[in-house]
Scaffold this motif. Structure first.
Motif, PDB file in Angstrom:
ATOM      1  N   PRO A 297       0.813  -1.222   0.000  1.00 15.62           N
ATOM      2  CA  PRO A 297       0.000   0.000   0.000  1.00 15.62           C
ATOM      3  C   PRO A 297       0.844   1.269   0.000  1.00 15.62           C
ATOM      4  O   PRO A 297       1.920   1.315   0.588  1.00 15.62           O
ATOM      5  CB  PRO A 297      -0.817  -0.128   1.291  1.00 15.62           C
ATOM      6  N   LEU A 298       0.334   2.296  -0.673  1.00 12.57           N
ATOM      7  CA  LEU A 298       1.008   3.591  -0.689  1.00 12.57           C
ATOM      8  C   LEU A 298       0.935   4.222   0.688  1.00 12.57           C
ATOM      9  O   LEU A 298      -0.130   4.260   1.307  1.00 12.57           O
ATOM     10  CB  LEU A 298       0.334   4.517  -1.713  1.00 12.57           C
ATOM     11  N   PRO A 299       2.057   4.712   1.227  1.00 11.08           N
ATOM     12  CA  PRO A 299       1.996   5.376   2.539  1.00 11.08           C
ATOM     13  C   PRO A 299       1.166   6.657   2.451  1.00 11.08           C
ATOM     14  O   PRO A 299       0.979   7.235   1.377  1.00 11.08           O
ATOM     15  CB  PRO A 299       3.465   5.685   2.843  1.00 11.08           C
ATOM     16  N   GLU A 300       0.668   7.086   3.578  1.00  9.98           N
ATOM     17  CA  GLU A 300      -0.147   8.302   3.612  1.00  9.98           C
ATOM     18  C   GLU A 300       0.699   9.493   3.173  1.00  9.98           C
ATOM     19  O   GLU A 300       1.824   9.686   3.631  1.00  9.98           O
ATOM     20  CB  GLU A 300      -0.682   8.524   5.028  1.00  9.98           C
ATOM     21  N   LEU A 301       0.150  10.300   2.268  1.00  8.44           N
ATOM     22  CA  LEU A 301       0.878  11.453   1.738  1.00  8.44           C
ATOM     23  C   LEU A 301       0.732  12.639   2.682  1.00  8.44           C
ATOM     24  O   LEU A 301      -0.352  12.922   3.191  1.00  8.44           O
ATOM     25  CB  LEU A 301       0.347  11.823   0.352  1.00  8.44           C
ATOM     26  N   ASP A 302       1.842  13.354   2.892  1.00  6.46           N
ATOM     27  CA  ASP A 302       1.819  14.541   3.749  1.00  6.46           C
ATOM     28  C   ASP A 302       1.194  15.743   3.045  1.00  6.46           C
ATOM     29  O   ASP A 302       0.603  16.614   3.685  1.00  6.46           O
ATOM     30  CB  ASP A 302       3.243  14.912   4.180  1.00  6.46           C
ATOM     31  N   GLY A 303       1.346  15.793   1.717  1.00  7.37           N
ATOM     32  CA  GLY A 303       0.932  16.981   0.979  1.00  7.37           C
ATOM     33  C   GLY A 303      -0.353  16.780   0.194  1.00  7.37           C
ATOM     34  O   GLY A 303      -1.168  15.893   0.478  1.00  7.37           O
ATOM     35  N   THR A 304      -0.524  17.603  -0.829  1.00  6.91           N
ATOM     36  CA  THR A 304      -1.722  17.600  -1.663  1.00  6.91           C
ATOM     37  C   THR A 304      -1.540  16.655  -2.840  1.00  6.91           C
ATOM     38  O   THR A 304      -0.533  16.736  -3.549  1.00  6.91           O
ATOM     39  CB  THR A 304      -2.006  19.020  -2.188  1.00  6.91           C
ATOM     40  N   LEU A 305      -2.501  15.777  -3.055  1.00 11.97           N
ATOM     41  CA  LEU A 305      -2.497  14.899  -4.216  1.00 11.97           C
ATOM     42  C   LEU A 305      -3.398  15.486  -5.288  1.00 11.97           C
ATOM     43  O   LEU A 305      -4.603  15.660  -5.081  1.00 11.97           O
ATOM     44  CB  LEU A 305      -2.978  13.497  -3.843  1.00 11.97           C
ATOM     45  N   ILE A 306      -2.789  15.839  -6.433  1.00  9.39           N
ATOM     46  CA  ILE A 306      -3.547  16.279  -7.609  1.00  9.39           C
ATOM     47  C   ILE A 306      -3.605  15.069  -8.540  1.00  9.39           C
ATOM     48  O   ILE A 306      -2.569  14.533  -8.935  1.00  9.39           O
ATOM     49  CB  ILE A 306      -2.865  17.458  -8.316  1.00  9.39           C
ATOM     50  N   ARG A 307      -4.791  14.661  -8.885  1.00 10.13           N
ATOM     51  CA  ARG A 307      -4.926  13.468  -9.711  1.00 10.13           C
ATOM     52  C   ARG A 307      -5.596  13.820 -11.032  1.00 10.13           C
ATOM     53  O   ARG A 307      -6.714  14.340 -11.041  1.00 10.13           O
ATOM     54  CB  ARG A 307      -5.742  12.412  -8.969  1.00 10.13           C
ATOM     55  N   ALA A 308      -4.900  13.568 -12.152  1.00  7.48           N
ATOM     56  CA  ALA A 308      -5.431  13.833 -13.482  1.00  7.48           C
ATOM     57  C   ALA A 308      -5.690  12.505 -14.164  1.00  7.48           C
ATOM     58  O   ALA A 308      -4.765  11.705 -14.345  1.00  7.48           O
ATOM     59  CB  ALA A 308      -4.442  14.670 -14.298  1.00  7.48           C
ATOM     60  N   ASP A 309      -6.941  12.264 -14.541  1.00  6.62           N
ATOM     61  CA  ASP A 309      -7.294  10.977 -15.135  1.00  6.62           C
ATOM     62  C   ASP A 309      -8.575  11.115 -15.930  1.00  6.62           C
ATOM     63  O   ASP A 309      -9.483  11.860 -15.542  1.00  6.62           O
ATOM     64  CB  ASP A 309      -7.477   9.917 -14.045  1.00  6.62           C
ATOM     65  N   ILE A 310      -8.673  10.384 -17.021  1.00  2.64           N
ATOM     66  CA  ILE A 310      -9.897  10.408 -17.818  1.00  2.64           C
ATOM     67  C   ILE A 310     -11.018   9.627 -17.152  1.00  2.64           C
ATOM     68  O   ILE A 310     -12.192   9.787 -17.478  1.00  2.64           O
ATOM     69  CB  ILE A 310      -9.629   9.872 -19.239  1.00  2.64           C
ATOM     70  N   ASP A 311     -10.662   8.762 -16.202  1.00  2.00           N
ATOM     71  CA  ASP A 311     -11.626   7.907 -15.515  1.00  2.00           C
ATOM     72  C   ASP A 311     -12.023   8.553 -14.192  1.00  2.00           C
ATOM     73  O   ASP A 311     -11.232   8.596 -13.250  1.00  2.00           O
ATOM     74  CB  ASP A 311     -10.999   6.526 -15.267  1.00  2.00           C
ATOM     75  N   PRO A 312     -13.269   9.031 -14.065  1.00  2.00           N
ATOM     76  CA  PRO A 312     -13.651   9.680 -12.797  1.00  2.00           C
ATOM     77  C   PRO A 312     -13.597   8.739 -11.600  1.00  2.00           C
ATOM     78  O   PRO A 312     -13.438   9.185 -10.467  1.00  2.00           O
ATOM     79  CB  PRO A 312     -15.086  10.159 -13.068  1.00  2.00           C
ATOM     80  N   ALA A 313     -13.702   7.428 -11.836  1.00  2.00           N
ATOM     81  CA  ALA A 313     -13.655   6.472 -10.726  1.00  2.00           C
ATOM     82  C   ALA A 313     -12.317   6.512  -9.998  1.00  2.00           C
ATOM     83  O   ALA A 313     -12.236   6.166  -8.809  1.00  2.00           O
ATOM     84  CB  ALA A 313     -13.926   5.054 -11.234  1.00  2.00           C
ATOM     85  N   GLN A 314     -11.260   6.957 -10.685  1.00  2.00           N
ATOM     86  CA  GLN A 314      -9.953   7.021 -10.043  1.00  2.00           C
ATOM     87  C   GLN A 314      -9.894   8.107  -8.955  1.00  2.00           C
ATOM     88  O   GLN A 314      -8.994   8.093  -8.114  1.00  2.00           O
ATOM     89  CB  GLN A 314      -8.863   7.281 -11.085  1.00  2.00           C
TER      90      GLN A 314
END
Length: 545
Positions: A297-314
Motif C-alpha cells: 500500500p502507498l503510505p499516507e501522503l503529507d501533501g496535496t495529491l492532484i490526480r489527473a485521469d480520464i476515468d472519474p472512478a480514479q
C-alpha cells in the motif's frame, strides 16, 4: 479434433448483407486494417469478407496468443486491436487476454459468434454450446454486447469505438448469433463513431491545481500509462517545476529514463515511497497508484495529491484526492502549463535528489538484481532508441528490465501489469511487429512464462519476422520458488525439467542459441535482428538452492 466442414453460402443479393459482411464493413469503416484470430466453423462468414474490405489477418496458434498480439498492436499503433474468435472454447481461450487488456486500459475489440437467436435455454448439444458467452465476458470486459439483428451490428461496432475514444479504453466484446452471420437482412447505412472533442477538466479545479503547483516547494510527478499521449507536456511541466518523475510499469519511458529528473519505474522502492510521502504536492497523471506497481500500500501522503485521469472512478480509488482533474491527459497538462506560466529552469537540488534515490533503490535489491544488470546493459547497447520490448511476468522483467533497462519516449516497453498474465511477451512481440514492421522488437521472458505460449514461435516463423526472443532460464517458476522458500516451505511444483529451448525454436523452423555471457547475448541479438524468422536466445541463470 478438427471441426466439421462448413456450408458455403452464396454472396447475398443486392439490397441486403449477411451479418458477417455487415461486421467487416463496419470494421473497415472505422479504419481497421489488421485483425487477429483463428477461423472456425461458426465464424467463416466473417473470414470470407476480410480480403474484400482490405483487412489483413494474422493467425496465431492459440486464441490467447491472438488476444495478446491484438493488445500489443493497439499499444504500439494507437488504434484498437481487433481479435476474431469462434464460439465456446475459442472465446474462453481469449478471456485471459481480455482480462489483461482491461487491467492495462487497452482498446481491444473481440468479436465472436454466439448461439442462434432463438436457441433454447435447454441444452441441445449444439457445437461449442455455452450457457452464456455474454455473461462470461461481461464480467471480464468493459462491455459484452449481443446483437439481435444485422442492422444492429454496425451500431454495436460504432458504440465500441466511441467507448474507446471517450472513456478509459478497455476491451469490448461483440457477440453475433451464428444464424445472423449468414442471414441476409437490410444493414442500413454505415454507422461510424462520431468525432469528439477530448474531455477537459473543470476550470476551477485546473486553477486550484495550477496554484498548488506554483507554490510547491517539494513537488513530484507520478506518471502511468494514461499519460503516454502527453509525454511532451509531462516533461515540460517536470522541468518547469523541478519535479522528479516516477512512473508505473505502463508509464515506463514517457519521460526518458536517462533524464536527470527521472526516477524511472521505482514505485516498488521503499526509499522512493518514503520520499513520495514527504512531498508537499504530488501530481499523478493517468495512474492507478495500484499495488501491482507499489508492491504494497502507498503510505499516507503529507501533501496535496492532484490526480489527473480520464476515468472519474480514479478520484475515489486509493489515497484521498486533494484536487481532482477529470479529463484527457494532454489537454489537462496543457491547461496547467498555460495557467502556470514559467520557463525551463535548472534545479540542481532535484537532480541530486534523483541520483541519491536511484542509488538507494538499487541498493535495496542489488543482491537479487545484480546478476541481470550486465545482460540488460548488453541488450540496451544493441537496440536503437525506438525499439519495442515486450515483457512477461518474469523475474528478469519486473526485477530486471522494468527498473533497470532505460527507455525513452521514442521506444516502448509493453508489460502485462495488474492482471499479471504469463505468456504475454512472445505473442505481444508478434502483434507489435505487425503494427510497425520496420521497428525492432524484442521479447523478454522466463522459461516458465514462455511455455504458456511457446507455440507462437510457429507464427513468427510463418511470418518470417526478425524477432529475438530472450529467455532467462532459471529452471521453472523462480518467483514462486523464492516465495515458498521465504515462507519456510519446501518448494513444490516449481522446478521444471530442463527443456532445450533453442532446439525447440529450431524444430519450429526458427533459430536458437545459448548466450553464456553479456557479450554473447549482444552478439546473438545483433544477428537475430538481421535474421528472418525468430531467434530464441537462452540466458542460463544460476538456480538458488
Amino acid at each position: 479434433m478438427p471441426e466439421p466442414p462448413a456450408t458455403i453460402h452464396a454472396r447475398p443479393p443486392q439490397g441486403g448483407l449477411t451479418g458477417g459482411e455487415a461486421l467487416v464493413r463496419a470494421l473497415a469503416a472505422h479504419g481497421v486494417t489488421q485483425a487477429f484470430g483463428i477461423p472456425g466453423t461458426h465464424n467463416l462468414e466473417i473470414y470470407r469478407h476480410l480480403a474484400a474490405y482490405r483487412i489483413n489477418h494474422l493467425n496465431p496458434r492459440h486464441e490467447q496468443g491472438a488476444g495478446y498480439a491484438a493488445d500489443a498492436y493497439a499499444r504500439v499503433s494507437g488504434r484498437p486491436g481487433v481479435a476474431i474468435t469462434t464460439t465456446g472454447p475459442a472465446l474462453l481461450n481469449i478471456a485471459a487476454a481480455v482480462g489483461q487488456a482491461y487491467s492495462d486500459s487497452v482498446p481491444l475489440l473481440v468479436v465472436s459468434p454466439g448461439m442462434p437467436l432463438r436457441h433454447p435455454r435447454q441444452s441441445t448439444g449444439l457445437l461449442h454450446e455455452t450457457r452464456s458467452q455474454t455473461d462470461a465476458l461481461q464480467n471480464i470486459a468493459a462491455v459484452s454486447h449481443r446483437v439481435s439483428s444485422v442492422e444492429e451490428i454496425g451500431a454495436a461496432v460504432a458504440r465500441a469505438f466511441t467507448l474507446f475514444r471517450t472513456r478509459r479504453p478497455r476491451p469490448v466484446h461483440i457477440e453475433i448469433p451464428l444464424d445472423l452471420l449468414t442471414a441476409v437482412e437490410p444493414a442500413g447505412p454505415v454507422r461510424t463513431a462520431p468525432p469528439l472533442s477530448p474531455a477537459t477538466a473543470d476550470p476551477a479545479a485546473l486553477s486550484a491545481a495550477a496554484e498548488a503547483l506554483r507554490s510547491a516547494a517539494r513537488p513530484a510527478m507520478v506518471l502511468g500509462g494514461g499519460a503516454r499521449g502527453a509525454a511532451a507536456e509531462c516533461l515540460r511541466l517536470a522541468v518547469e517545476l523541478g519535479a522528479p518523475v516516477v512512473t508505473s510499469a505502463n508509464g515506463k519511458g514517457i519521460v526518458a529514463e536517462t533524464h536527470p529528473l527521472s526516477l524511472g519505474v521505482s514505485l516498488h522502492s521503499r526509499a522512493v515511497r518514503r520520499w513520495l510521502a514527504e512531498r508537499d504536492v504530488v501530481l499523478a497523471v493517468g495512474t492507478e497508484l495500484a499495488e501491482s506497481d507499489l508492491w504494497e500500500p502507498l503510505p499516507e501522503l503529507d501533501g496535496t495529491l492532484i490526480r489527473a485521469d480520464i476515468d472519474p472512478a480514479q478520484m475515489y480509488a486509493g489515497p484521498p484526492v486533494g484536487i481532482p482533474l477529470v479529463g484527457d491527459a494532454r489537454h489537462t497538462l496543457r491547461s496547467l502549463l498555460a495557467a502556470r506560466p514559467g520557463a525551463a529552469e535548472a534545479h540542481p537540488e532535484a537532480h541530486r535528489a534523483v541520483v541519491a534515490l536511484r542509488n538507494e533503490r538499487n541498493a535495496e535489491t542489488r543482491s537479487g538484481d545484480a546478476h541481470l544488470l550486465p545482460y540488460l546493459a548488453a541488450i540496451r547497447s544493441v537496440l536503437p532508441a525506438n525499439a519495442v520490448l515486450t515483457s512477461d511476468s518474469a523475474q528478469c522483467c519486473y526485477y530486471g528490465a522494468i527498473p533497470h533497462l532505460p527507455v525513452a519516449p521514442e521506444g516502448r516497453y509493453l508489460h502485462p501489469t495488474g492482471f499479471g498474465t504469463l505468456g504475454y511477451a512472445l505473442p505481444a512481440a508478434i502483434g507489435a511487429k505487425s503494427a510497425d514492421p520496420a521497428r525492432p522488437v524484442v521479447a523478454l521472458s522466463g522459461d516458465g512464462g514462455l511455455q504458456f505460449s511457446v507455440q507462437e514461435l510457429a507464427t513468427a516463423v510463418q511470418l518470417r519476422l526478425p524477432l529475438p526472443v530472450v529467455v532467462f532460464d532459471n529452471g521453472g517458476y523462480g518467483e514462486i520458488r523464492d516465495e515458498m522458500v521465504s515462507r519456510g516451505d519446501r518448494p513444490t511444483a516449481v522446478d521444471l525439467p530442463a527443456v532445450d529451448l533453442p532446439a525447440l525454436a529450431r524444430a519450429y523452423g526458427g533459430h536458437g542459441v545459448r548466450a553464456d555471457s553479456p557479450e554473447a547475448l549482444a552478439e546473438a541479438l545483433r544477428r537475430a535482428l538481421d535474421t528472418a524468422g525468430p531467434t530464441l536466445i537462452t540466458v542460463p541463470e544460476e538456480l538458488p538452492r
